[in-house]
Design a protein around this motif. Sequence first.
Motif, PDB file in Angstrom:
ATOM      1  N   SER A  22      28.469  31.699   3.509  1.00 47.14           N
ATOM      2  CA  SER A  22      28.353  32.127   2.869  1.00 47.14           C
ATOM      3  C   SER A  22      29.431  33.615   3.866  1.00 47.14           C
ATOM      4  O   SER A  22      30.202  34.110   3.363  1.00 47.14           O
ATOM      5  N   ALA A  23      28.485  34.077   5.162  1.00 53.48           N
ATOM      6  CA  ALA A  23      29.409  34.378   5.773  1.00 53.48           C
ATOM      7  C   ALA A  23      31.033  34.524   6.497  1.00 53.48           C
ATOM      8  O   ALA A  23      31.681  35.130   6.434  1.00 53.48           O
ATOM      9  N   PHE A  24      30.650  33.091   6.438  1.00 51.72           N
ATOM     10  CA  PHE A  24      32.448  32.466   6.462  1.00 51.72           C
ATOM     11  C   PHE A  24      32.583  32.844   5.462  1.00 51.72           C
ATOM     12  O   PHE A  24      34.329  32.905   5.425  1.00 51.72           O
ATOM     13  N   ILE A  25      33.142  32.798   4.155  1.00 52.35           N
ATOM     14  CA  ILE A  25      33.519  32.926   2.736  1.00 52.35           C
ATOM     15  C   ILE A  25      33.879  33.773   3.003  1.00 52.35           C
ATOM     16  O   ILE A  25      35.093  34.380   2.505  1.00 52.35           O
ATOM     17  N   ASP A  26      32.777  34.794   3.306  1.00 50.49           N
ATOM     18  CA  ASP A  26      32.857  36.338   2.749  1.00 50.49           C
ATOM     19  C   ASP A  26      33.526  36.912   3.870  1.00 50.49           C
ATOM     20  O   ASP A  26      34.470  37.619   3.341  1.00 50.49           O
TER      21      ASP A  26
END
Length: 125
Positions: A22-26
Motif C-alpha cells: 500500500s505504501a508503494f501504491i500510495d
Amino acid sequence: MGAASVSEYVASLNEEQRRYVSAFIDFMRAEYPQLDPKISFSMPMWLLGKKMYEGYVAVSAAKNHFSIHFSDEAFLNRLAERLPACKKGKRCINIPYGDEASLRAVEERIGDFLNLYCREGSASQ
C-alpha cells in the motif's frame, strides 16, 4: 483466480504485506498520478504506454519480501548494485519487509526509470 482490482489485491494481503504494498501504491499515486495501476500478471502494474513492452513498473508481495518489478533489465541491474540488502529476481528487486531505506532508494529511482522510457520514446505519457 487472482484479484480483479488493485484494491482487491491489497485486501488479499496480510497486514505486513498490505502495509508495504500500500505504501508503494500510495507513493505511485502521489508522485505519478498520470499513471493508473491495473492488475496484470496478478499484481498491480503501471504501464508506461499501452502495452507492457513500452515499459512498466509493478509491485507484488511474497512471504518474506515484496518486489518492485521493472521492464528494463539494465536499469534493474544498476539499481540492484546500490541495494546490497536486497536480492534481485527476474526483472524485480526483492525488498525485505522492514527495509525502509531500500524502499526509499527504489522510490527515488522511479523517476529516473520513467525519464529513461520517455526520453527514449519507449513509452508515451
